[in-house]
Design a protein around this motif. Structure first.
Motif, PDB file in Angstrom:
ATOM      1  N   ARG A   1      34.991  65.896  39.451  1.00 42.96           N
ATOM      2  CA  ARG A   1      35.433  66.935  38.525  1.00 42.96           C
ATOM      3  C   ARG A   1      35.660  66.384  37.123  1.00 42.96           C
ATOM      4  NH1 ARG A   1      40.905  70.719  39.199  1.00 42.96           N
ATOM      5  NH2 ARG A   1      40.667  71.871  37.240  1.00 42.96           N
ATOM      6  N   HIS A   2      36.230  65.193  37.055  1.00 45.37           N
ATOM      7  CA  HIS A   2      36.580  64.629  35.744  1.00 45.37           C
ATOM      8  C   HIS A   2      35.621  63.532  35.292  1.00 45.37           C
ATOM      9  CE1 HIS A   2      40.316  66.910  35.714  1.00 45.37           C
ATOM     10  NE2 HIS A   2      40.489  66.534  36.971  1.00 45.37           N
ATOM     11  N   LYS A   3      34.572  63.291  36.101  1.00 51.34           N
ATOM     12  CA  LYS A   3      33.546  62.314  35.750  1.00 51.34           C
ATOM     13  C   LYS A   3      34.153  60.938  35.471  1.00 51.34           C
ATOM     14  CE  LYS A   3      30.265  65.722  33.931  1.00 51.34           C
ATOM     15  NZ  LYS A   3      31.019  66.916  34.385  1.00 51.34           N
ATOM     16  N   VAL A   4      34.997  60.501  36.399  1.00 55.46           N
ATOM     17  CA  VAL A   4      35.596  59.173  36.280  1.00 55.46           C
ATOM     18  C   VAL A   4      35.092  58.304  37.433  1.00 55.46           C
ATOM     19  CG1 VAL A   4      37.655  60.026  35.102  1.00 55.46           C
ATOM     20  CG2 VAL A   4      37.669  59.823  37.594  1.00 55.46           C
ATOM     21  N   PRO A   5      34.979  57.000  37.212  1.00 43.81           N
ATOM     22  CA  PRO A   5      34.533  56.109  38.295  1.00 43.81           C
ATOM     23  C   PRO A   5      35.573  56.044  39.410  1.00 43.81           C
ATOM     24  CG  PRO A   5      35.203  54.837  36.383  1.00 43.81           C
ATOM     25  CD  PRO A   5      35.204  56.273  35.962  1.00 43.81           C
ATOM     26  N   LEU A   6      35.096  55.828  40.611  1.00 49.49           N
ATOM     27  CA  LEU A   6      35.960  55.811  41.796  1.00 49.49           C
ATOM     28  C   LEU A   6      35.698  54.555  42.614  1.00 49.49           C
ATOM     29  CD1 LEU A   6      37.834  57.185  43.962  1.00 49.49           C
ATOM     30  CD2 LEU A   6      35.751  58.248  44.870  1.00 49.49           C
ATOM     31  N   VAL A   7      36.771  53.869  42.963  1.00 50.15           N
ATOM     32  CA  VAL A   7      36.720  52.844  44.005  1.00 50.15           C
ATOM     33  C   VAL A   7      37.151  53.569  45.278  1.00 50.15           C
ATOM     34  CG1 VAL A   7      37.691  50.673  44.852  1.00 50.15           C
ATOM     35  CG2 VAL A   7      37.277  50.989  42.399  1.00 50.15           C
ATOM     36  N   PRO A   8      36.230  53.879  46.179  1.00 45.92           N
ATOM     37  CA  PRO A   8      36.560  54.752  47.307  1.00 45.92           C
ATOM     38  C   PRO A   8      37.685  54.243  48.195  1.00 45.92           C
ATOM     39  CG  PRO A   8      34.186  54.508  47.092  1.00 45.92           C
ATOM     40  CD  PRO A   8      34.809  53.499  46.177  1.00 45.92           C
ATOM     41  N   LEU A   9      37.786  52.916  48.330  1.00 45.54           N
ATOM     42  CA  LEU A   9      38.790  52.365  49.235  1.00 45.54           C
ATOM     43  C   LEU A   9      39.237  51.005  48.725  1.00 45.54           C
ATOM     44  CD1 LEU A   9      40.305  52.822  51.916  1.00 45.54           C
ATOM     45  CD2 LEU A   9      38.422  51.650  53.071  1.00 45.54           C
ATOM     46  N   LEU A  10      40.512  50.896  48.391  1.00 49.59           N
ATOM     47  CA  LEU A  10      41.045  49.649  47.849  1.00 49.59           C
ATOM     48  C   LEU A  10      40.928  48.508  48.850  1.00 49.59           C
ATOM     49  CD1 LEU A  10      42.485  48.227  45.499  1.00 49.59           C
ATOM     50  CD2 LEU A  10      44.662  49.023  46.446  1.00 49.59           C
ATOM     51  N   VAL A  11      41.035  48.835  50.131  1.00 52.47           N
ATOM     52  CA  VAL A  11      41.006  47.795  51.175  1.00 52.47           C
ATOM     53  C   VAL A  11      39.651  47.741  51.876  1.00 52.47           C
ATOM     54  CG1 VAL A  11      43.492  47.880  51.524  1.00 52.47           C
ATOM     55  CG2 VAL A  11      42.016  49.371  52.881  1.00 52.47           C
ATOM     56  N   ALA A  12      38.615  48.176  51.193  1.00 53.13           N
ATOM     57  CA  ALA A  12      37.276  48.189  51.789  1.00 53.13           C
ATOM     58  C   ALA A  12      36.868  46.786  52.222  1.00 53.13           C
ATOM     59  CB  ALA A  12      36.263  48.741  50.792  1.00 53.13           C
ATOM     60  N   GLY A  13      36.258  46.723  53.395  1.00 55.81           N
ATOM     61  CA  GLY A  13      35.759  45.467  53.899  1.00 55.81           C
ATOM     62  C   GLY A  13      36.690  44.763  54.865  1.00 55.81           C
ATOM     63  N   PHE A  14      37.959  45.191  54.887  1.00 57.54           N
ATOM     64  CA  PHE A  14      38.886  44.583  55.853  1.00 57.54           C
ATOM     65  C   PHE A  14      39.869  45.604  56.420  1.00 57.54           C
ATOM     66  CE2 PHE A  14      40.979  44.171  51.730  1.00 57.54           C
ATOM     67  CZ  PHE A  14      42.309  44.431  51.990  1.00 57.54           C
ATOM     68  N   GLU A  15      39.566  46.882  56.229  1.00 54.96           N
ATOM     69  CA  GLU A  15      40.506  47.931  56.639  1.00 54.96           C
ATOM     70  C   GLU A  15      40.763  47.948  58.139  1.00 54.96           C
ATOM     71  OE1 GLU A  15      36.488  50.081  56.061  1.00 54.96           O
ATOM     72  OE2 GLU A  15      37.556  48.311  55.317  1.00 54.96           O
ATOM     73  N   GLN A  16      39.859  47.403  58.928  1.00 56.23           N
ATOM     74  CA  GLN A  16      40.041  47.386  60.377  1.00 56.23           C
ATOM     75  C   GLN A  16      40.608  46.062  60.901  1.00 56.23           C
ATOM     76  OE1 GLN A  16      39.518  50.138  62.108  1.00 56.23           O
ATOM     77  NE2 GLN A  16      38.726  51.249  60.344  1.00 56.23           N
ATOM     78  N   ASP A  17      40.814  45.111  60.023  1.00 54.60           N
ATOM     79  CA  ASP A  17      41.282  43.782  60.425  1.00 54.60           C
ATOM     80  C   ASP A  17      42.800  43.720  60.312  1.00 54.60           C
ATOM     81  OD1 ASP A  17      41.748  41.138  60.936  1.00 54.60           O
ATOM     82  OD2 ASP A  17      40.280  40.365  59.502  1.00 54.60           O
ATOM     83  N   LEU A  18      43.502  43.947  61.404  1.00 56.12           N
ATOM     84  CA  LEU A  18      44.964  43.988  61.380  1.00 56.12           C
ATOM     85  C   LEU A  18      45.581  42.648  61.003  1.00 56.12           C
ATOM     86  CD1 LEU A  18      45.769  46.227  64.489  1.00 56.12           C
ATOM     87  CD2 LEU A  18      45.765  46.851  62.053  1.00 56.12           C
ATOM     88  N   ALA A  19      44.832  41.564  61.157  1.00 56.05           N
ATOM     89  CA  ALA A  19      45.349  40.248  60.775  1.00 56.05           C
ATOM     90  C   ALA A  19      45.550  40.137  59.268  1.00 56.05           C
ATOM     91  CB  ALA A  19      44.406  39.153  61.253  1.00 56.05           C
ATOM     92  N   LEU A  20      44.904  41.014  58.518  1.00 53.74           N
ATOM     93  CA  LEU A  20      45.027  40.986  57.063  1.00 53.74           C
ATOM     94  C   LEU A  20      46.034  41.997  56.543  1.00 53.74           C
ATOM     95  CD1 LEU A  20      41.317  40.402  56.027  1.00 53.74           C
ATOM     96  CD2 LEU A  20      43.206  38.766  56.024  1.00 53.74           C
ATOM     97  N   PHE A  21      46.838  42.555  57.454  1.00 60.45           N
ATOM     98  CA  PHE A  21      47.884  43.485  57.057  1.00 60.45           C
ATOM     99  C   PHE A  21      49.244  42.981  57.538  1.00 60.45           C
ATOM    100  CE2 PHE A  21      44.111  46.003  56.715  1.00 60.45           C
ATOM    101  CZ  PHE A  21      44.360  46.889  55.678  1.00 60.45           C
TER     102      PHE A  21
END
Length: 200
Positions: free
Chosen positions: A150-170
């Motif tokens: 809507r506002h034509k701004v860039p988006l990083v879809p997910l800040l934790v992309a690439g490790f969101e399923q790795d509970l060891a990194l949380f």
């Protein structure tokens, strides 16, 4: 002779000064280094990555919702006068089950406020834990897409992309990344941020 020295220094510094940017990160606990020392958080690491040419200010607040952010943002914009605003809010709205249309309206209002203040906006998205259900989780993610389009701004879809399923990194709460994961968050943000700080 002295004048020529000053002129030479000015010419050498001019390319760097022309591209210097003041970057304000406006987020919640994910950007406020919750459970970590401030220097371990991704925002401080971003400053180190960018070096002294750019200034990164962390105006994040743990527990912040989009409603709280909307109330707080005008003062931050007046005080900090950012060239770039990194907007990382909404996670607490989702975790509390707050209405998604209100979250979308609040994010849109913050983008508009920042743009009217002359700031370029980078929107950062998040995802909810799977126990919130696939339907609500999908609609939550779609809010960020809608606001960005809507506002034509860039988006990083997910800040934790690439490790969101790795509970060891949380951390133990399963929500806040540990120190070892913070550099990966910087790497997720930098590709979208770099074009914004290259413009003046």
């Amino acid at each position: 002779m002295l004048y020529r020295c000053f002129l030479l220094v000015a010419l050498l510094l001019a390319p760097h000064l022309a591209h210097a940017a003041r970057i304000v990160v406006f987020g919640d606990s994910l950007s406020a280094a919750y459970g970590l020392r401030p220097e371990q958080g991704w925002v401080r690491l971003l400053q180190q990555q960018l070096g002294s040419t750019h200034q990164v200010v962390n105006s994040s607040l743990s527990g912040e919702t989009t409603a709280g952010g909307l109330a707080r943002l005008p003062a931050v914009l007046r005080q900090q006068r950012p060239d770039v605003l990194i907007l990382e809010l909404g996670g607490n709205d989702g975790l509390r089950g707050l209405p998604l249309p209100a979250m979308q309206d609040n994010l849109s209002a913050m983008v508009r406020l920042a743009q009217r203040a002359g700031a370029r906006v980078l929107l950062i998205g998040m995802a909810l834990p799977p126990n919130y259900g696939p339907d609500y989780g999908a609609k939550f993610r779609q809010v960020y897409d809608k606001v960005a389009r809507r506002h034509k701004v860039p988006l990083v879809p997910l800040l934790v992309a690439g490790f969101e399923q790795d509970l060891a990194l949380f951390q133990g709460d399963g929500i806040h990344p540990v120190a070892e994961a913070q550099p990966r968050m910087v790497r997720n943000v930098l590709p979208a941020l770099t074009p914004l700080i290259a413009r003046k």
